[in-house]
Design a protein around this motif. Sequence first.
Motif, PDB file in Angstrom:
ATOM      1  N   LYS A 167     -14.261  13.988  -6.813  1.00  0.00           N
ATOM      2  CA  LYS A 167     -13.586  12.800  -7.346  1.00  0.00           C
ATOM      3  C   LYS A 167     -12.095  12.901  -7.034  1.00  0.00           C
ATOM      4  CE  LYS A 167     -16.749  12.248 -11.218  1.00  0.00           C
ATOM      5  NZ  LYS A 167     -16.864  12.276 -12.689  1.00  0.00           N
ATOM      6  N   GLU A 168     -11.481  11.755  -6.749  1.00  0.00           N
ATOM      7  CA  GLU A 168     -10.052  11.727  -6.417  1.00  0.00           C
ATOM      8  C   GLU A 168      -9.343  10.646  -7.221  1.00  0.00           C
ATOM      9  OE1 GLU A 168      -9.329  11.347  -2.227  1.00  0.00           O
ATOM     10  OE2 GLU A 168     -10.700  12.975  -1.714  1.00  0.00           O
ATOM     11  N   ASN A 169      -8.142  10.989  -7.662  1.00  0.00           N
ATOM     12  CA  ASN A 169      -7.237  10.027  -8.281  1.00  0.00           C
ATOM     13  C   ASN A 169      -6.036   9.918  -7.350  1.00  0.00           C
ATOM     14  OD1 ASN A 169      -6.030   8.285 -10.156  1.00  0.00           O
ATOM     15  ND2 ASN A 169      -4.960   9.976 -11.142  1.00  0.00           N
ATOM     16  N   MET A 170      -5.888   8.780  -6.703  1.00  0.00           N
ATOM     17  CA  MET A 170      -4.830   8.574  -5.722  1.00  0.00           C
ATOM     18  C   MET A 170      -3.695   7.787  -6.367  1.00  0.00           C
ATOM     19  SD  MET A 170      -4.046   9.026  -2.426  1.00  0.00           S
ATOM     20  CE  MET A 170      -5.363   8.923  -1.246  1.00  0.00           C
ATOM     21  N   ILE A 171      -2.525   8.411  -6.448  1.00  0.00           N
ATOM     22  CA  ILE A 171      -1.344   7.802  -7.058  1.00  0.00           C
ATOM     23  C   ILE A 171      -0.340   7.491  -5.952  1.00  0.00           C
ATOM     24  CG2 ILE A 171       0.542   8.131  -8.708  1.00  0.00           C
ATOM     25  CD1 ILE A 171      -1.358  10.358  -9.965  1.00  0.00           C
ATOM     26  N   VAL A 172       0.075   6.243  -5.855  1.00  0.00           N
ATOM     27  CA  VAL A 172       1.081   5.854  -4.868  1.00  0.00           C
ATOM     28  C   VAL A 172       2.449   6.204  -5.449  1.00  0.00           C
ATOM     29  CG1 VAL A 172       2.056   3.969  -3.511  1.00  0.00           C
ATOM     30  CG2 VAL A 172      -0.405   4.018  -4.002  1.00  0.00           C
ATOM     31  N   VAL A 173       3.176   7.064  -4.760  1.00  0.00           N
ATOM     32  CA  VAL A 173       4.490   7.514  -5.229  1.00  0.00           C
ATOM     33  C   VAL A 173       5.578   6.566  -4.743  1.00  0.00           C
ATOM     34  CG1 VAL A 173       6.173   9.402  -5.145  1.00  0.00           C
ATOM     35  CG2 VAL A 173       3.719   9.911  -5.321  1.00  0.00           C
ATOM     36  N   GLU A 174       5.507   6.207  -3.474  1.00  0.00           N
ATOM     37  CA  GLU A 174       6.496   5.299  -2.886  1.00  0.00           C
ATOM     38  C   GLU A 174       5.815   4.487  -1.800  1.00  0.00           C
ATOM     39  OE1 GLU A 174      11.101   5.667  -1.482  1.00  0.00           O
ATOM     40  OE2 GLU A 174       9.749   7.227  -0.804  1.00  0.00           O
ATOM     41  N   GLY A 175       6.133   3.223  -1.684  1.00  0.00           N
ATOM     42  CA  GLY A 175       5.536   2.372  -0.672  1.00  0.00           C
ATOM     43  C   GLY A 175       4.357   1.588  -1.221  1.00  0.00           C
TER      44      GLY A 175
END
Length: 93
Positions: A41-49
Amino acid sequence: MISNNEYFDGTVKSLGYTSATGKSTIGVMEPGEYEFGTSSKENMIVVEGELIALLPGETEWKSFKAGTSFKVGANTSFKVKSVGQTSYLCQYA
């Protein structure tokens, strides 16, 4: 130990590490469209952009800007379009 990861001819690069909360990678994507497979399982967090994602089981692309996130299940794949250079934090469960 920090691992160095490179994908899609160097247009996606990340550093992998393990913290008190588990395994993670932090990386940068050049503009483009990419497809990733998952083993956990993955939790993808957009930091910038901004990432525009087509998530498993979905038929419409959705936009995720800095400060937002999306989750993906294990043993599946998802597509993203990077709008400009985009940085992300991916946490594995």
